[in-house]
Design an enzyme around this catalytic site. Sequence first.
Site, mmCIF file in Angstrom:
data_model
loop_
_atom_site.group_PDB
_atom_site.id
_atom_site.type_symbol
_atom_site.label_atom_id
_atom_site.label_comp_id
_atom_site.label_asym_id
_atom_site.label_seq_id
_atom_site.Cartn_x
_atom_site.Cartn_y
_atom_site.Cartn_z
ATOM 1 N N GLU A 265 -18.590 -16.774 2.104
ATOM 2 C CA GLU A 265 -19.560 -16.538 3.192
ATOM 3 C C GLU A 265 -20.614 -15.528 2.773
ATOM 4 O O GLU A 265 -21.730 -15.544 3.299
ATOM 5 C CB GLU A 265 -18.809 -16.095 4.463
ATOM 6 C CG GLU A 265 -18.079 -17.284 5.094
ATOM 7 C CD GLU A 265 -16.853 -16.922 5.911
ATOM 8 O OE1 GLU A 265 -16.685 -15.749 6.276
ATOM 9 O OE2 GLU A 265 -16.051 -17.841 6.168
ATOM 10 N N LYS B 183 -12.921 -11.186 9.263
ATOM 11 C CA LYS B 183 -14.355 -11.532 9.304
ATOM 12 C C LYS B 183 -15.040 -10.726 10.417
ATOM 13 O O LYS B 183 -14.636 -9.590 10.664
ATOM 14 C CB LYS B 183 -14.531 -13.048 9.448
ATOM 15 C CG LYS B 183 -13.699 -13.805 8.388
ATOM 16 C CD LYS B 183 -14.015 -15.265 8.278
ATOM 17 C CE LYS B 183 -13.143 -15.898 7.196
ATOM 18 N NZ LYS B 183 -13.444 -17.305 6.961
ATOM 19 N N HIS C 46 -16.617 -13.154 -1.259
ATOM 20 C CA HIS C 46 -16.229 -14.232 -0.335
ATOM 21 C C HIS C 46 -17.354 -15.265 -0.274
ATOM 22 O O HIS C 46 -18.534 -14.927 -0.331
ATOM 23 C CB HIS C 46 -15.955 -13.651 1.060
ATOM 24 C CG HIS C 46 -15.281 -14.624 1.955
ATOM 25 N ND1 HIS C 46 -15.961 -15.656 2.569
ATOM 26 C CD2 HIS C 46 -13.985 -14.760 2.317
ATOM 27 C CE1 HIS C 46 -15.090 -16.370 3.278
ATOM 28 N NE2 HIS C 46 -13.895 -15.845 3.142
HETATM 29 P P1 13P Z 1 -9.579 -19.669 7.482
HETATM 30 O O1 13P Z 1 -8.146 -19.230 7.258
HETATM 31 O O2 13P Z 1 -10.063 -19.387 8.881
HETATM 32 O O3 13P Z 1 -9.833 -21.053 7.004
HETATM 33 O O4 13P Z 1 -10.489 -18.699 6.557
HETATM 34 C C1 13P Z 1 -10.147 -18.527 5.215
HETATM 35 C C2 13P Z 1 -10.954 -17.419 4.672
HETATM 36 O O5 13P Z 1 -12.152 -17.536 4.488
HETATM 37 C C3 13P Z 1 -10.262 -16.155 4.374
HETATM 38 O O6 13P Z 1 -11.063 -15.304 3.627
#
Ligand code: 13P
Length: 249
Positions: free
Chosen positions: A99, A13, A97
């Site tokens: 997000e 990220k 994703h």
């Molecule tokens: P986490 O492993 O921090 O929960 O994030 C998952 C994710 O969004 C991977 O793309």
Amino acid sequence: MTVARPLVAGNWKMNGLAISLDEARAVAAAIDAQPPACRVAICPPSTLVHRMADALGGGGVEIGGQDCRAETNGAFTGDISAEMLADAGAGLVILGHSERRAGYGESDALVAAKVEAAMRAGVEPIVCVGETLAEREAGDTLAVVTGQVKASLPSALQGKAFAVAYEPVWAIGTGLTPTLEQIEAVHVAIRETLIAQFGEEGRNPPILYGGSVKPSNAAEILKAREVGGALVGGASLKAADFLGIIMAA
Ligand code: 13P
């Protein structure tokens, strides 16, 4: 027809500076010393793709981007194309994703266009799907997820290498995970959708689970039916944690 090897991919990220390449180097050294059963990838922020590819070049860790634009180039300030990712040394790209779907309003159609861009550039897409908590509580999980799979995966993927990642939105970064039964139900539904869409070839793409995967829960999740690897956020930032997940695969 062989089923693809499991894939454990780290999604950094918007985390990582040059110093963080040390974590990637530590992962690469460990898997060189003890090759795991799965493919291993790290998807750093785009500023680090080229540097990571240089630092790890040719080793066992594959490099991926976290998004790309559907166009090849042009007046799209701040964006990056699949061709640019490939040029920088990425062989994979995370697309759709949650997000980005939530934060940037990315639709299934846009995700499908980005997948086509990745195909054009020879970059293997990891296409993310997953329900929100409200959708799960409304009993809509399977309809939402299979709908996203159908609409986000273009027919251009036929015969190509790709992965799907099931990431329940409510499990991302929360420490919450679905039960194994819930994970299996969704993964089996995704597999059936892939077979309906791509025929027998639909049996090949690994279906990754993502959402609060950590060394302590990785082994049981990775053993679940139709789970072909993991997409790991927070726990991929530290080599020791990420290796704990990789070695569980
Ligand atoms: P986490 O492993 O921090 O929960 O994030 C998952 C994710 O969004 C991977 O793309």
